[in-house]
Design a protein around this motif. Sequence first.
Motif, PDB file in Angstrom:
ATOM      1  N   ALA A   1     -13.646   5.655   2.289  1.00 26.60           N
ATOM      2  CA  ALA A   1     -13.457   5.046   3.605  1.00 26.60           C
ATOM      3  C   ALA A   1     -12.620   3.669   3.367  1.00 26.60           C
ATOM      4  N   VAL A   2     -12.984   3.019   2.539  1.00 25.31           N
ATOM      5  CA  VAL A   2     -12.103   1.708   2.134  1.00 25.31           C
ATOM      6  C   VAL A   2     -10.654   1.817   1.862  1.00 25.31           C
ATOM      7  N   ILE A   3     -10.568   3.078   0.964  1.00 28.42           N
ATOM      8  CA  ILE A   3      -9.242   3.276   0.331  1.00 28.42           C
ATOM      9  C   ILE A   3      -8.463   3.855   1.691  1.00 28.42           C
ATOM     10  N   ALA A   4      -8.883   4.458   2.447  1.00 23.80           N
ATOM     11  CA  ALA A   4      -8.349   4.948   3.739  1.00 23.80           C
ATOM     12  C   ALA A   4      -7.788   3.659   4.603  1.00 23.80           C
ATOM     13  N   LEU A   5      -8.518   2.840   4.790  1.00 25.56           N
ATOM     14  CA  LEU A   5      -8.234   1.436   5.381  1.00 25.56           C
ATOM     15  C   LEU A   5      -6.978   0.920   4.774  1.00 25.56           C
ATOM     16  N   HIS A   6      -7.181   0.755   3.365  1.00 24.50           N
ATOM     17  CA  HIS A   6      -6.285   0.123   2.745  1.00 24.50           C
ATOM     18  C   HIS A   6      -4.593   0.828   2.718  1.00 24.50           C
ATOM     19  N   VAL A   7      -4.863   2.284   2.659  1.00 29.44           N
ATOM     20  CA  VAL A   7      -3.395   2.917   2.859  1.00 29.44           C
ATOM     21  C   VAL A   7      -3.165   2.507   3.999  1.00 29.44           C
ATOM     22  N   LEU A   8      -3.649   2.687   5.128  1.00 33.32           N
ATOM     23  CA  LEU A   8      -2.894   2.412   6.396  1.00 33.32           C
ATOM     24  C   LEU A   8      -2.803   0.976   6.516  1.00 33.32           C
ATOM     25  N   GLY A   9      -3.258  -0.015   5.976  1.00 31.96           N
ATOM     26  CA  GLY A   9      -2.900  -1.495   5.739  1.00 31.96           C
ATOM     27  C   GLY A   9      -1.326  -1.315   5.017  1.00 31.96           C
ATOM     28  N   ALA A  10      -1.324  -0.662   3.995  1.00 29.22           N
ATOM     29  CA  ALA A  10      -0.089  -0.776   3.211  1.00 29.22           C
ATOM     30  C   ALA A  10       1.072  -0.136   4.136  1.00 29.22           C
ATOM     31  N   LEU A  11       0.775   0.974   4.697  1.00 27.80           N
ATOM     32  CA  LEU A  11       1.828   1.595   5.684  1.00 27.80           C
ATOM     33  C   LEU A  11       2.099   0.723   6.821  1.00 27.80           C
ATOM     34  N   LYS A  12       1.236   0.103   7.363  1.00 29.60           N
ATOM     35  CA  LYS A  12       1.494  -0.807   8.578  1.00 29.60           C
ATOM     36  C   LYS A  12       2.398  -2.035   8.131  1.00 29.60           C
ATOM     37  N   HIS A  13       2.066  -2.605   6.863  1.00 33.33           N
ATOM     38  CA  HIS A  13       2.981  -3.689   6.288  1.00 33.33           C
ATOM     39  C   HIS A  13       4.440  -2.995   6.093  1.00 33.33           C
ATOM     40  N   HIS A  14       4.471  -1.711   5.674  1.00 32.43           N
ATOM     41  CA  HIS A  14       5.933  -1.412   5.482  1.00 32.43           C
ATOM     42  C   HIS A  14       6.719  -0.989   6.715  1.00 32.43           C
ATOM     43  N   PHE A  15       5.982  -0.153   7.731  1.00 31.97           N
ATOM     44  CA  PHE A  15       6.592   0.234   8.890  1.00 31.97           C
ATOM     45  C   PHE A  15       6.348  -0.658  10.025  1.00 31.97           C
ATOM     46  N   TRP A  16       5.698  -1.642  10.196  1.00 30.66           N
ATOM     47  CA  TRP A  16       5.282  -2.361  11.311  1.00 30.66           C
ATOM     48  C   TRP A  16       5.958  -3.882  11.139  1.00 30.66           C
ATOM     49  N   HIS A  17       5.322  -4.461   9.901  1.00 27.08           N
ATOM     50  CA  HIS A  17       5.579  -5.757   9.633  1.00 27.08           C
ATOM     51  C   HIS A  17       6.934  -5.766   9.073  1.00 27.08           C
ATOM     52  N   LYS A  18       7.389  -4.536   8.196  1.00 28.52           N
ATOM     53  CA  LYS A  18       8.747  -4.519   7.626  1.00 28.52           C
ATOM     54  C   LYS A  18       8.941  -5.568   6.682  1.00 28.52           C
ATOM     55  N   ASP A  19       7.760  -5.665   5.926  1.00 27.61           N
ATOM     56  CA  ASP A  19       7.814  -6.882   5.000  1.00 27.61           C
ATOM     57  C   ASP A  19       7.875  -6.313   3.319  1.00 27.61           C
ATOM     58  N   ASP A  20       7.541  -7.026   2.293  1.00 30.41           N
ATOM     59  CA  ASP A  20       7.678  -6.320   1.093  1.00 30.41           C
ATOM     60  C   ASP A  20       6.488  -5.704   0.361  1.00 30.41           C
ATOM     61  N   VAL A  21       5.613  -5.935   1.017  1.00 32.07           N
ATOM     62  CA  VAL A  21       4.064  -5.879   0.258  1.00 32.07           C
ATOM     63  C   VAL A  21       4.231  -4.376  -0.308  1.00 32.07           C
ATOM     64  N   LEU A  22       4.516  -3.191   0.353  1.00 32.85           N
ATOM     65  CA  LEU A  22       4.264  -1.996  -0.333  1.00 32.85           C
ATOM     66  C   LEU A  22       5.315  -1.833  -1.480  1.00 32.85           C
ATOM     67  N   LYS A  23       6.580  -2.316  -1.062  1.00 35.90           N
ATOM     68  CA  LYS A  23       7.535  -2.364  -2.231  1.00 35.90           C
ATOM     69  C   LYS A  23       7.443  -3.211  -3.381  1.00 35.90           C
TER      70      LYS A  23
ATOM     71  N   ALA B   1     -13.607  -5.368  -1.941  1.00 32.70           N
ATOM     72  CA  ALA B   1     -14.584  -4.310  -2.031  1.00 32.70           C
ATOM     73  C   ALA B   1     -13.894  -3.207  -2.810  1.00 32.70           C
ATOM     74  N   LEU B   2     -12.676  -2.849  -2.771  1.00 36.53           N
ATOM     75  CA  LEU B   2     -12.206  -1.868  -3.776  1.00 36.53           C
ATOM     76  C   LEU B   2     -12.538  -2.044  -5.229  1.00 36.53           C
ATOM     77  N   TYR B   3     -12.499  -3.564  -5.607  1.00 37.21           N
ATOM     78  CA  TYR B   3     -12.881  -3.718  -7.233  1.00 37.21           C
ATOM     79  C   TYR B   3     -14.340  -3.345  -7.275  1.00 37.21           C
ATOM     80  N   VAL B   4     -15.210  -3.829  -6.321  1.00 42.28           N
ATOM     81  CA  VAL B   4     -16.519  -3.868  -6.448  1.00 42.28           C
ATOM     82  C   VAL B   4     -17.143  -2.311  -6.656  1.00 42.28           C
ATOM     83  N   LEU B   5     -16.467  -1.483  -5.565  1.00 42.02           N
ATOM     84  CA  LEU B   5     -16.842  -0.199  -5.673  1.00 42.02           C
ATOM     85  C   LEU B   5     -16.349   0.777  -6.682  1.00 42.02           C
ATOM     86  N   LEU B   6     -15.003   0.428  -7.279  1.00 44.81           N
ATOM     87  CA  LEU B   6     -14.562   1.165  -8.486  1.00 44.81           C
ATOM     88  C   LEU B   6     -15.228   0.897  -9.673  1.00 44.81           C
TER      89      LEU B   6
END
Length: 183
Positions: free
Chosen positions: A153-175, A95-100
């Motif tokens: 709105a999709v960017i806001a969701l995307h940023v929340l998703g990236a932060l969830k990966h980092h702080f909740w799942h503690k995986d490497d997705v953001l890094k 969706a981000l690519y299509v909207l961009l």
Amino acid sequence: MALRNTARRWGAIAQVFHWVIVALIVVQVTLAEMADDLPNGMRKLTLLARHKSVGITILGLVILRLAWRWLNEHPPLPENLKRYEQALARFSHAALYVLLIAVPLSGWTMSSARGFPVSWFGFWQLPDLVPKSRPLYEALLTTHHTLAWTLLAVIALHVLGALKHHFWHKDDVLKRMLPFTRT
Ligand code: HEM
Ligand code: HEM
């Protein structure tokens, strides 16, 4: 850091595309909001001309970014994600690519319908995409606003998703999208 992507992280070129486009979207929305607050006149036209040039730059960068993505491997989503989380991540990236692409194209078409040609920072005059038409301009104005706010709105969701990966799942997705980090 490697220029190309690997199976573990995004390379320097993909990261530059990602973060330069992020910065340009911030500039873009700021210019649009500043222009919106002004009465009709030269200052408003100058800000909107900048907004159009930055928007065309984003369109060009997204096309190059997609070509680079196609030429490269890219790190897969973490396997421990639930199926719906994987589907949500894929859907939101698509969706981000299509909207961009759709947001700048709707802006360009709207300007053509208004009868205001689009130039890229005064260097190149771009062709008109449609003939001048008041009803078409009004429809495209609504389309441009709606698509732009959907993108935000999709960017806001995307940023929340990236932060969830980092702080909740503690995986490497953001890094793996950040320079100067180890994965
Ligand atoms: C990713 C790229 C773009 C984004 C995120 C974006 C976003 C926006 C937003 C949020 C507004 C509305 C401001 C408001 O009234 O609240 C706006 C207005 C506008 N945009 Fe864009 N835009 C983009 C690209 C373009 C392009 C490429 C053009 C033309 C070539 C363009 C032309 C315009 C014009 C003329 C307006 C003012 C419309 C009016 O209210 O009369 N935009 N844009
Ligand atoms: C204007 C704002 C943004 C846009 C348009 C945007 C767009 C995108 C897109 C299209 C992708 C998909 C990459 C691909 O699969 O080809 C992506 C990936 C990513 N973005 Fe953003 N992004 C934005 C802001 C942010 C911000 C602020 C963060 C951090 C808080 C972030 C973190 C990430 C991460 C970590 C990935 C990689 C995901 C993965 O490896 O699977 N993005 N971004």
